[in-house]
Design an enzyme around this catalytic site. Structure first.
Site, PDB file in Angstrom:
ATOM      1  N   SER A   1     -60.255 -37.272  51.833  1.00  0.00           N
ATOM      2  CA  SER A   1     -60.224 -37.191  50.371  1.00  0.00           C
ATOM      3  C   SER A   1     -59.168 -36.199  49.895  1.00  0.00           C
ATOM      4  CB  SER A   1     -61.594 -36.732  49.860  1.00  0.00           C
ATOM      5  OG  SER A   1     -61.920 -35.486  50.462  1.00  0.00           O
TER       6      SER A   1
ATOM      7  N   CYS B   1     -62.907 -37.577  57.588  1.00  0.00           N
ATOM      8  CA  CYS B   1     -63.736 -37.156  56.458  1.00  0.00           C
ATOM      9  C   CYS B   1     -65.184 -37.548  56.738  1.00  0.00           C
ATOM     10  CB  CYS B   1     -63.235 -37.841  55.181  1.00  0.00           C
ATOM     11  SG  CYS B   1     -64.227 -37.450  53.726  1.00  0.00           S
ATOM     12  N   ASN B   2     -66.030 -36.548  56.924  1.00  0.00           N
ATOM     13  CA  ASN B   2     -67.455 -36.816  57.175  1.00  0.00           C
ATOM     14  C   ASN B   2     -68.105 -37.515  55.984  1.00  0.00           C
ATOM     15  OD1 ASN B   2     -68.350 -34.809  59.665  1.00  0.00           O
ATOM     16  ND2 ASN B   2     -66.653 -33.984  58.493  1.00  0.00           N
ATOM     17  N   THR B   3     -67.745 -37.064  54.792  1.00  0.00           N
ATOM     18  CA  THR B   3     -68.384 -37.578  53.578  1.00  0.00           C
ATOM     19  C   THR B   3     -68.123 -39.069  53.431  1.00  0.00           C
ATOM     20  OG1 THR B   3     -67.845 -35.420  52.627  1.00  0.00           O
ATOM     21  CG2 THR B   3     -68.687 -37.082  51.117  1.00  0.00           C
TER      22      THR B   3
ATOM     23  N   CYS C   1     -67.437 -30.743  57.525  1.00  0.00           N
ATOM     24  CA  CYS C   1     -66.471 -31.186  56.516  1.00  0.00           C
ATOM     25  C   CYS C   1     -65.127 -30.739  57.066  1.00  0.00           C
ATOM     26  CB  CYS C   1     -66.748 -30.526  55.170  1.00  0.00           C
ATOM     27  SG  CYS C   1     -65.408 -30.739  53.967  1.00  0.00           S
ATOM     28  N   THR C   2     -64.171 -31.655  57.095  1.00  0.00           N
ATOM     29  CA  THR C   2     -62.898 -31.341  57.761  1.00  0.00           C
ATOM     30  C   THR C   2     -62.087 -30.279  57.024  1.00  0.00           C
ATOM     31  OG1 THR C   2     -61.965 -33.287  56.654  1.00  0.00           O
ATOM     32  CG2 THR C   2     -62.688 -33.546  58.953  1.00  0.00           C
ATOM     33  N   HIS C   3     -62.479 -29.961  55.808  1.00  0.00           N
ATOM     34  CA  HIS C   3     -61.800 -28.873  55.091  1.00  0.00           C
ATOM     35  C   HIS C   3     -62.166 -27.499  55.654  1.00  0.00           C
ATOM     36  CE1 HIS C   3     -60.966 -31.886  52.027  1.00  0.00           C
ATOM     37  NE2 HIS C   3     -60.253 -31.008  51.358  1.00  0.00           N
TER      38      HIS C   3
HETATM   39  N1  DGL Z   1     -63.101 -33.397  54.003  1.00  0.00           N
HETATM   40  C1  DGL Z   1     -64.249 -34.111  53.578  1.00  0.00           C
HETATM   41  C2  DGL Z   1     -65.313 -34.176  54.681  1.00  0.00           C
HETATM   42  O1  DGL Z   1     -65.026 -34.060  55.862  1.00  0.00           O
HETATM   43  C3  DGL Z   1     -64.891 -33.863  52.260  1.00  0.00           C
HETATM   44  C4  DGL Z   1     -64.284 -33.133  51.131  1.00  0.00           C
HETATM   45  C5  DGL Z   1     -64.728 -33.681  49.785  1.00  0.00           C
HETATM   46  O2  DGL Z   1     -64.058 -34.604  49.316  1.00  0.00           O
HETATM   47  O3  DGL Z   1     -65.748 -33.242  49.219  1.00  0.00           O
HETATM   48  O4  DGL Z   1     -66.465 -34.354  54.404  1.00  0.00           O
END
Ligand code: DGL
Length: 277
Positions: free
Chosen positions: A14, A77-79, A192-194
């Site tokens: 995302s 992206c996990n989400t 979350c990859t962030h």
């Molecule tokens: N990087 C995303 C993940 O791994 C999520 C960030 C987001 O869009 O809220 O879940």
């Protein structure tokens, strides 16, 4: 096969969190070009209603696959993946999707105290997929799910060079730290990859030391296993393209991309795909 004939690997998130996976994938797949796609027009994914997010991601991939014809796609992206992974595979059966899901299984295998926390977006915490992972692999552990409203945005700000107040970060991670019956949380899954971008800050602010589990390398290894290394390959140099669905990332983001060897492509996704569905 020469290097010019190899198809690229598409890495999707995302926002800029998928860069934590891209950097590992590049190490393991030096013969490949990558295309980085950030659906920043939809960021953050954490608060989206599930039906709307599913439609959005499926539609976006229709366009991305047609335009870029990648070898495989890494959903970093996990989400997104915990929601849309199965639907993506059903909608585009000719494509291989490597997913990102909370690293609950390795955490359950490694914990000594039996107290594990999963730090994720509110979307990932809600998913049936996440609950199933806990039931299948961590039923013997106490798993605390922590859905953070703000951390993905904070990670974006942090990696772009903005200052963050320690108290604000601590407020987001504090619920991960559980003490019960003389035991303490010893593993926090970065789901979350962030978040790995902020791992140093988390370490500094943590009430006690824990293992912060980042699945990026495992995801890259999985991708590598699906894309055989050709004989006589040469490592590639030069920039890879990055696509932002807003078509308008700011200066700090462009500079960040440059640091990752990525060049932002102009308006690569059509306007209708940029709208929230
Ligand atoms: N990087 C995303 C993940 O791994 C999520 C960030 C987001 O869009 O809220 O879940």
């Amino acid at each position: 096969m020469t290097k010019t004939e190899l198809k690229p690997i598409l890495v999707f998130d995302s926002g800029i969190g998928g860069l934590t996976v891209l950097r590992e994938a590049r190490v393991l797949m030096p013969e490949r070009h990558f295309i980085y796609v950030a659906d920043d027009a939809g960021f953050p994914y954490g608060g989206w209603e599930e039906g709307a997010l599913t439609e959005r991601v499926i539609a976006l991939f229709g366009q991305l696959l047609a335009e870029h014809d990648p070898e495989i796609c890494i959903i970093a992206c996990n989400t997104a993946f915990t929601l849309v992974g199965a639907d993506l595979r059903a909608a585009y059966p000719q494509m291989t999707f490597v997913g990102t899901v909370p690293a609950i299984k390795p955490a359950a295998e490694r914990t000594r105290s039996g107290l594990v926390s999963v730090l994720a977006t509110p979307g990932t915490v809600k998913r049936a997929y996440t609950r199933d992972l806990i039931q299948s692999f961590a039923s013997q552990c106490h798993v605390r799910l922590v859905g953070s409203e703000n951390l993905a945005r904070m990670a974006e700000a942090y990696i772009r060079g903005e200052a963050l107040a320690d108290e604000a970060v601590l407020a987001e991670i504090a619920p991960c730290f559980v003490e019960a019956e003389g035991k303490r949380t010893d593993i926090v899954v970065l789901a979350c990859t962030h978040y790995p971008f902020m791992a140093n800050v988390f370490r500094r602010l943590a009430p006690w030391p824990v293992d912060w589990l980042d699945p990026a390398e495992a995801i890259a290894r999985r991708a590598r296993s699906l894309v055989p290394l050709p004989n006589g390959f040469e490592p590639l140099n030069g920039e890879d393209p990055a696509i932002f669905t807003s078509a308008n990332p700011d200066f700090a983001t462009r500079r960040l991309m440059q640091g990752f060897g990525l060049r932002v492509m102009a308006a690569a996704v059509s306007a209708d795909r940029r709208e929230r569905i």
